[in-house]
Design a protein around this motif. Structure first.
Motif, short mmCIF file in Angstrom:
data_model
loop_
_atom_site.label_atom_id
_atom_site.label_comp_id
_atom_site.label_asym_id
_atom_site.label_seq_id
_atom_site.Cartn_x
_atom_site.Cartn_y
_atom_site.Cartn_z
N LEU A 150 -25.17 -2.60 -5.93
CA LEU A 150 -24.12 -1.82 -6.58
C LEU A 150 -24.58 -0.38 -6.80
CD1 LEU A 150 -21.36 -1.64 -7.95
CD2 LEU A 150 -22.43 -2.46 -10.06
N ALA A 151 -25.84 -0.21 -7.22
CA ALA A 151 -26.37 1.13 -7.45
C ALA A 151 -26.39 1.94 -6.16
CB ALA A 151 -27.78 1.04 -8.04
N VAL A 152 -26.78 1.30 -5.06
CA VAL A 152 -26.79 1.98 -3.76
C VAL A 152 -25.38 2.37 -3.35
CG1 VAL A 152 -27.19 1.63 -1.29
CG2 VAL A 152 -28.93 0.94 -2.95
N ALA A 153 -24.42 1.46 -3.53
CA ALA A 153 -23.03 1.74 -3.15
C ALA A 153 -22.47 2.91 -3.96
CB ALA A 153 -22.17 0.49 -3.36
N VAL A 154 -22.80 2.96 -5.25
CA VAL A 154 -22.33 4.07 -6.10
C VAL A 154 -22.95 5.38 -5.64
CG1 VAL A 154 -22.42 5.03 -8.44
CG2 VAL A 154 -21.85 2.62 -8.11
N LEU A 155 -24.25 5.36 -5.35
CA LEU A 155 -24.94 6.57 -4.88
C LEU A 155 -24.31 7.07 -3.58
CD1 LEU A 155 -27.29 8.59 -5.09
CD2 LEU A 155 -28.68 6.94 -3.81
N LEU A 156 -24.06 6.15 -2.64
CA LEU A 156 -23.44 6.54 -1.38
C LEU A 156 -22.00 7.01 -1.59
CD1 LEU A 156 -24.78 3.69 0.96
CD2 LEU A 156 -25.59 6.06 0.77
N GLY A 157 -21.34 6.49 -2.63
CA GLY A 157 -20.00 6.95 -2.95
C GLY A 157 -19.99 8.42 -3.36
N PHE A 158 -21.00 8.83 -4.14
CA PHE A 158 -21.10 10.24 -4.54
C PHE A 158 -21.36 11.14 -3.33
CE2 PHE A 158 -22.13 8.58 -8.92
CZ PHE A 158 -21.06 9.19 -9.55
N SER A 159 -22.22 10.69 -2.42
CA SER A 159 -22.50 11.51 -1.23
C SER A 159 -21.27 11.57 -0.33
CB SER A 159 -23.72 10.98 -0.47
OG SER A 159 -23.51 9.66 0.00
N GLN A 160 -20.52 10.46 -0.23
CA GLN A 160 -19.30 10.46 0.57
C GLN A 160 -18.26 11.40 -0.04
OE1 GLN A 160 -18.73 8.62 3.60
NE2 GLN A 160 -17.11 10.13 3.61
N ALA A 161 -18.17 11.41 -1.38
CA ALA A 161 -17.25 12.32 -2.06
C ALA A 161 -17.62 13.77 -1.77
CB ALA A 161 -17.25 12.05 -3.55
N ALA A 162 -18.93 14.06 -1.73
CA ALA A 162 -19.38 15.42 -1.43
C ALA A 162 -19.00 15.82 -0.01
CB ALA A 162 -20.89 15.51 -1.62
N ILE A 163 -19.13 14.87 0.94
CA ILE A 163 -18.78 15.17 2.33
C ILE A 163 -17.31 15.54 2.45
CG2 ILE A 163 -18.56 14.21 4.66
CD1 ILE A 163 -20.92 12.32 3.88
N ILE A 164 -16.43 14.67 1.95
CA ILE A 164 -14.99 14.92 2.10
C ILE A 164 -14.56 16.12 1.28
CG2 ILE A 164 -12.70 13.92 1.83
CD1 ILE A 164 -14.36 12.66 4.02
N GLY A 165 -15.19 16.33 0.10
CA GLY A 165 -14.85 17.50 -0.70
C GLY A 165 -15.19 18.80 0.03
N LEU A 166 -16.41 18.89 0.56
CA LEU A 166 -16.81 20.07 1.31
C LEU A 166 -15.97 20.25 2.56
CD1 LEU A 166 -20.70 19.70 1.04
CD2 LEU A 166 -19.34 21.57 0.08
N GLU A 167 -15.70 19.14 3.25
CA GLU A 167 -14.91 19.17 4.48
C GLU A 167 -13.50 19.68 4.21
OE1 GLU A 167 -13.53 15.48 6.84
OE2 GLU A 167 -15.63 15.77 7.40
N THR A 168 -12.86 19.15 3.16
CA THR A 168 -11.49 19.54 2.84
C THR A 168 -11.43 20.97 2.34
OG1 THR A 168 -11.03 17.24 2.23
CG2 THR A 168 -9.41 18.89 1.56
#
Length: 316
Positions: free
Chosen positions: A70-88
């Motif tokens: 769960l901790a890994v999934a949450v961490l990867l969720g934050f990095s995924q949010a950063a990707i789409i945020g920067l991309e958009t």
């Protein structure tokens, strides 16, 4: 046509469809961000995606990750949010065509990070391809004359760097774990939706109120097609074909981004820009091929007679 050939054709078509919707996502994201703003656009995309994948996980009775998973999934969720945020944010300030091509730099950056993690340096020919990709970027953003990348171009390049870090971390942190892939992605989508909604704040309800039919179409396309459909199809397809073939077919994303940007987005790319686009795509494919040969030769040596016999015994 044999059943096997029909299945192979279906897999290929679906993987190309994934690349096509990802390529078209830049035009849709740019349009949605212009309508409601960057943070509300990202929040709406992930809220829809999380709700839809949540229904799928509930129907399949997927077990949610716990503890370290769960901790890994949450961490990867934050990095995924950063990707789409920067991309958009980046596509909001540059052309959808540029964004779709520049994000493909992650294909060049990811093997470099993976080789560093594995302590196995890539051959020099790989870095020739990387330099060609950088030259392609310079030509693409030059607009016929030498100039620095725009702020939007820089944000998309930053998104490509974070995507490469995200992919490398995903491979390292989830290795040898048996958590449900769909459940892990659902956690990531929930984290992305919560983060973007927090950033959007009071803008989110106002954005929903002023969305028209075209805006909702973009939200549903980004949330359902580019997130849920693309992932589920990718997961199904890669289990029925080789990783190499899947990467080649899904690697056509920048080509689709270029076509959609020109044909549907009404964007114009000059001769110099087209040359740069061709260099980026060609260098990305060449880099992938060089990295794949290096991995098979150095990182994944062929099994010995002893290990082969052991594997045969484990199967039988």
């Amino acid at each position: 046509m044999s059943r096997r050939a029909s299945l192979d054709l279906l897999v290929d078509v679906l993987l190309v469809a994934v690349a096509a919707v990802w390529g078209a996502s830049f035009v849709a994201a740019k349009s949605l961000a212009l309508d409601v703003g960057v943070a509300p656009a990202v929040a709406l995309r992930f809220l829809v995606a999380a709700a839809a994948l949540g229904v799928i996980c509930a129907a399949r009775r997927e077990r949610m990750p716990r503890g370290r998973g769960l901790a890994v999934a949450v961490l990867l969720g934050f990095s995924q949010a950063a990707i789409i945020g920067l991309e958009t944010w980046g596509v909001h300030l540059t052309s959808a065509t540029n964004a779709g091509l520049l994000i493909s730099l992650a294909l060049i950056l990811t093997p470099v990070l993976e080789s560093l993690a594995a302590r196995s340096w890539l051959p020099r020919s790989y870095f020739v391809a990387a330099v060609a990709a950088v030259v392609g970027v310079a030509l693409l953003v030059s607009d016929g004359g030498l100039r620095m990348p725009t702020a939007g171009d820089g944000l998309v390049i930053a998104a490509a760097v974070v995507r490469a870090l995200h992919v490398t971390a995903s491979a390292r942190l989830t290795r040898d774990r048996r958590d449900s892939t769909l459940a892990v992605v659902l956690v990531q989508l929930i984290v992305c939706a919560a983060t973007a909604s927090l950033v959007a704040g009071a803008e989110l309800p106002a954005a929903v109120a002023r969305l028209d039919g075209a805006g909702w179409a973009n939200v549903l396309f980004l949330g359902l097609m580019c997130s849920v459909f693309a992932f589920v199809v990718q997961l199904w397809a890669v289990r029925r074909t080789s990783a190499t073939r899947a990467s080649i077919l899904m690697g056509t994303e920048p080509v689709w981004a270029l076509l959609v940007g020109i044909l549907l987005g009404g964007e114009i790319v000059g001769a110099v820009g087209l040359l740069g686009a061709a260099l980026i795509v060609a260098a990305s494919y060449a880099g992938q091929a060089i990295e794949r040969r290096h991995r098979h030769r150095v990182l994944e040596p062929p099994p010995t007679a002893t290990t082969g016999a052991a594997e045969l015994r484990s199967v039988t």
